[in-house]
Design an enzyme around this catalytic site. Structure first.
Site, PDB file in Angstrom:
ATOM      1  N   HIS A  23       0.781  -1.375  -0.108  1.00 11.17           N
ATOM      2  CA  HIS A  23       0.128  -0.231   0.077  1.00 11.17           C
ATOM      3  C   HIS A  23       1.119   1.844  -0.062  1.00 11.17           C
ATOM      4  CE1 HIS A  23      -3.576   2.541   0.361  1.00 11.17           C
ATOM      5  NE2 HIS A  23      -2.969   3.187   1.422  1.00 11.17           N
ATOM      6  N   HIS A  35      -3.236   9.293   2.058  1.00 15.56           N
ATOM      7  CA  HIS A  35      -3.340   7.631   0.935  1.00 15.56           C
ATOM      8  C   HIS A  35      -5.092   8.370   0.452  1.00 15.56           C
ATOM      9  CE1 HIS A  35      -5.399   4.950   3.582  1.00 15.56           C
ATOM     10  NE2 HIS A  35      -5.420   6.273   4.678  1.00 15.56           N
ATOM     11  N   CYS A 113      -3.638   2.718  -5.214  1.00 12.24           N
ATOM     12  CA  CYS A 113      -3.054   3.763  -4.426  1.00 12.24           C
ATOM     13  C   CYS A 113      -1.849   4.182  -4.673  1.00 12.24           C
ATOM     14  CB  CYS A 113      -2.539   2.864  -2.910  1.00 12.24           C
ATOM     15  SG  CYS A 113      -1.706   0.924  -3.013  1.00 12.24           S
TER      16      CYS A 113
END
Length: 205
Positions: A23, A35, A113
């Protein structure tokens, strides 16, 4: 920030190691990150990208890194600095803060992401994970196509020809013993000359 020996500079790409993927976020001052995560994610869930894939939606969030990491290992990894010139930090941070709270349509290929974070830092979106996955898929497809083409060819090449199978057993013209003929799987008896000799022998008895 237990995993940072020195406080990172704002605007750095932060890589968080989940169980099956990474991530990505943009590091902010004070230990926060910005994020892309699902709107319903709770701090420390540790499954942001998976939930976004299932829901098809994502939200730009500013949260403490320790909460986003959820116990997973993380690091700053500006892995594209050799390829792209990073944008000025104030520009990246300002653009990221302006998007906090926005909801976006999530896509593994076009809006994930990693692409979100790299676009903020470099002004160019990139996703190493997607590129690697595509290379694997293309490689498997090429192997599959080659197998479809080569397996039948090899089978035909290695199999004995029809002519060679027919010629495995030929008639013995001298004895006429049960031999497979050239014309097919038919059985011949003794030749005519042999029959005549036997008839003469039987008549003289």
């Amino acid at each position: 920030m237990a995993q940072f020996c020195v406080e990172p500079e704002p605007g750095g790409l932060t890589e968080i190691f989940r169980t099956d993927y990474e991530h990505w976020a943009i590091y902010m001052e004070g230990g926060d990150v910005i994020h892309l995560g699902p709107p319903s994610e709770y701090p420390g869930a540790g499954s942001s990208s998976i939930n976004s894939i299932l829901s098809g939606r994502a939200e730009v969030k500013q949260q403490p890194l320790r909460d986003v990491a959820g116990g997973c290992r993380y690091r700053v990894n500006n892995y594209l600095d050799h390829k792209y010139r990073p944008q000025p930090v104030y520009k990246s941070i300002s653009a990221a803060k302006e998007m906090v709270g926005e909801e976006k349509k999530y896509s593994v290929l076009s809006m994930n992401c990693e692409r979100f974070a790299t676009e903020l830092r470099y002004g160019a979106a990139s996703s190493r994970q997607v590129e690697h996955a595509m290379c694997v898929v293309i490689g498997m497809l090429i192997i599959f196509i080659m197998l479809i083409i080569l397996v039948p060819w090899l089978a035909a090449f290695l199999a004995p020809s029809k002519k060679s199978r027919q010629n495995q057993l030929q008639p013995d013209e001298a004895t006429g013993c049960c031999i497979r003929s050239r014309c097919g799987d038919q059985w011949r008896g003794p030749p005519t000359a042999t029959l005549s000799a036997w008839h003469s022998h039987l008549g003289s008895m």
